[in-house]
Scaffold this motif. Structure first.
Motif, PDB file in Angstrom:
ATOM      1  N   PHE A  36      -3.291   3.553   1.684  1.00 18.50           N
ATOM      2  CA  PHE A  36      -3.489   3.229   0.270  1.00 18.50           C
ATOM      3  C   PHE A  36      -3.282   1.739  -0.006  1.00 18.50           C
ATOM      4  O   PHE A  36      -3.181   1.330  -1.157  1.00 18.50           O
ATOM      5  N   ALA A  37      -3.201   0.936   1.020  1.00 17.27           N
ATOM      6  CA  ALA A  37      -2.917  -0.492   0.847  1.00 17.27           C
ATOM      7  C   ALA A  37      -3.916  -1.125  -0.109  1.00 17.27           C
ATOM      8  O   ALA A  37      -5.120  -0.900  -0.022  1.00 17.27           O
ATOM      9  N   ASP A  38      -3.365  -1.891  -1.035  1.00 15.64           N
ATOM     10  CA  ASP A  38      -4.144  -2.658  -2.009  1.00 15.64           C
ATOM     11  C   ASP A  38      -4.990  -1.806  -2.953  1.00 15.64           C
ATOM     12  O   ASP A  38      -6.006  -2.263  -3.461  1.00 15.64           O
ATOM     13  N   CYS A  39      -4.562  -0.579  -3.209  1.00 17.11           N
ATOM     14  CA  CYS A  39      -5.176   0.214  -4.293  1.00 17.11           C
ATOM     15  C   CYS A  39      -4.517  -0.295  -5.580  1.00 17.11           C
ATOM     16  O   CYS A  39      -3.545   0.278  -6.072  1.00 17.11           O
ATOM     17  N   LYS A  40      -5.013  -1.388  -6.084  1.00 16.31           N
ATOM     18  CA  LYS A  40      -4.382  -2.146  -7.170  1.00 16.31           C
ATOM     19  C   LYS A  40      -4.253  -1.380  -8.484  1.00 16.31           C
ATOM     20  O   LYS A  40      -3.423  -1.730  -9.310  1.00 16.31           O
ATOM     21  N   ASN A  41      -5.049  -0.335  -8.705  1.00 18.30           N
ATOM     22  CA  ASN A  41      -4.991   0.429  -9.949  1.00 18.30           C
ATOM     23  C   ASN A  41      -4.151   1.693  -9.840  1.00 18.30           C
ATOM     24  O   ASN A  41      -3.968   2.396 -10.832  1.00 18.30           O
ATOM     25  N   ASP A  56       3.531   2.722   8.244  1.00 15.73           N
ATOM     26  CA  ASP A  56       3.764   1.311   7.925  1.00 15.73           C
ATOM     27  C   ASP A  56       2.734   0.825   6.908  1.00 15.73           C
ATOM     28  O   ASP A  56       1.536   1.043   7.072  1.00 15.73           O
ATOM     29  N   GLY A  57       3.200   0.167   5.860  1.00 16.57           N
ATOM     30  CA  GLY A  57       2.310  -0.426   4.875  1.00 16.57           C
ATOM     31  C   GLY A  57       1.411   0.551   4.141  1.00 16.57           C
ATOM     32  O   GLY A  57       0.426   0.147   3.522  1.00 16.57           O
ATOM     33  N   ALA A  58       1.736   1.839   4.167  1.00 10.71           N
ATOM     34  CA  ALA A  58       0.849   2.873   3.624  1.00 10.71           C
ATOM     35  C   ALA A  58       0.494   2.662   2.151  1.00 10.71           C
ATOM     36  O   ALA A  58      -0.614   2.959   1.733  1.00 10.71           O
ATOM     37  N   VAL A  59       1.420   2.153   1.378  1.00 14.96           N
ATOM     38  CA  VAL A  59       1.189   1.976  -0.059  1.00 14.96           C
ATOM     39  C   VAL A  59       1.368   0.503  -0.433  1.00 14.96           C
ATOM     40  O   VAL A  59       1.593   0.152  -1.574  1.00 14.96           O
ATOM     41  N   ALA A  78       7.840   0.768   8.096  1.00 15.30           N
ATOM     42  CA  ALA A  78       8.177  -0.575   7.630  1.00 15.30           C
ATOM     43  C   ALA A  78       7.152  -1.039   6.599  1.00 15.30           C
ATOM     44  O   ALA A  78       5.960  -0.763   6.725  1.00 15.30           O
ATOM     45  N   TYR A  79       7.637  -1.692   5.580  1.00 17.85           N
ATOM     46  CA  TYR A  79       6.802  -2.285   4.529  1.00 17.85           C
ATOM     47  C   TYR A  79       5.918  -1.257   3.815  1.00 17.85           C
ATOM     48  O   TYR A  79       4.922  -1.624   3.199  1.00 17.85           O
ATOM     49  N   ALA A  80       6.286   0.019   3.882  1.00 18.38           N
ATOM     50  CA  ALA A  80       5.463   1.091   3.303  1.00 18.38           C
ATOM     51  C   ALA A  80       5.174   0.874   1.822  1.00 18.38           C
ATOM     52  O   ALA A  80       4.064   1.117   1.372  1.00 18.38           O
ATOM     53  N   PHE A  81       6.150   0.407   1.061  1.00 20.23           N
ATOM     54  CA  PHE A  81       5.979   0.203  -0.380  1.00 20.23           C
ATOM     55  C   PHE A  81       6.091  -1.276  -0.759  1.00 20.23           C
ATOM     56  O   PHE A  81       6.234  -1.600  -1.933  1.00 20.23           O
ATOM     57  N   SER A  82       6.005  -2.138   0.184  1.00 20.50           N
ATOM     58  CA  SER A  82       6.117  -3.575  -0.066  1.00 20.50           C
ATOM     59  C   SER A  82       5.038  -4.033  -1.045  1.00 20.50           C
ATOM     60  O   SER A  82       3.896  -3.593  -0.983  1.00 20.50           O
ATOM     61  N   GLY A  83       5.419  -4.899  -1.961  1.00 16.53           N
ATOM     62  CA  GLY A  83       4.451  -5.450  -2.906  1.00 16.53           C
ATOM     63  C   GLY A  83       4.062  -4.517  -4.034  1.00 16.53           C
ATOM     64  O   GLY A  83       3.119  -4.798  -4.774  1.00 16.53           O
ATOM     65  N   CYS A  84       4.786  -3.421  -4.194  1.00 14.66           N
ATOM     66  CA  CYS A  84       4.539  -2.515  -5.326  1.00 14.66           C
ATOM     67  C   CYS A  84       5.340  -3.075  -6.515  1.00 14.66           C
ATOM     68  O   CYS A  84       6.465  -2.648  -6.782  1.00 14.66           O
TER      69      CYS A  84
END
Length: 124
Positions: A36-41, A56-59, A78-84
């Protein structure tokens, strides 16, 4: 299910990056790396009770996601929810004992994480 590429009870990718609500089908056991990376909406995700692993990085980078109920999940990458950036609360269940590095990095609105008593490691 039309929004997901699913193989062997695992979501490989969200095929619609404009998705707002993700209702993960029951029976899914894993969400792959960067699915789901970068699903901005993306505002909300309904994780099924069958979900055991988030890669890793899933969301990563889902800037509008507000909450995450991971009550049944036992492995989070790791970084699964990073940047949320809008993530405010997270609930973790008793199945998880390890939180890897960067799992919630850059989650600047995060106010509450409900941790189980059996957590043995929290990464930086």
């Amino acid at each position: 299910m039309d929004f997901f590429d699913i193989q062997d009870n695992r979501i490989i990718e969200c095929t619609d990056k404009t998705i707002i609500t993700a209702d993960i089908p029951d029976g899914i056991e894993e969400i792959s790396e960067n699915a789901f990376a970068d699903c901005k909406n993306l505002v909300s995700v309904d994780f099924p009770p069958t979900l055991k692993k988030i890669g890793d990085g899933a969301v990563y980078g889902c800037v509008k996601l507000k909450t995450a109920d991971l009550s049944n999940v036992s492995i989070v990458g790791a970084y699964a929810f990073s940047g949320c950036l809008s993530l405010r609360s997270v609930t973790l269940g008793n199945n998880i004992g390890y939180l890897p590095n960067g799992i919630f990095s850059d989650c600047t609105m995060l106010e509450e994480i409900k941790l189980p008593e059996n957590i043995t490691y929290i990464g930086c």
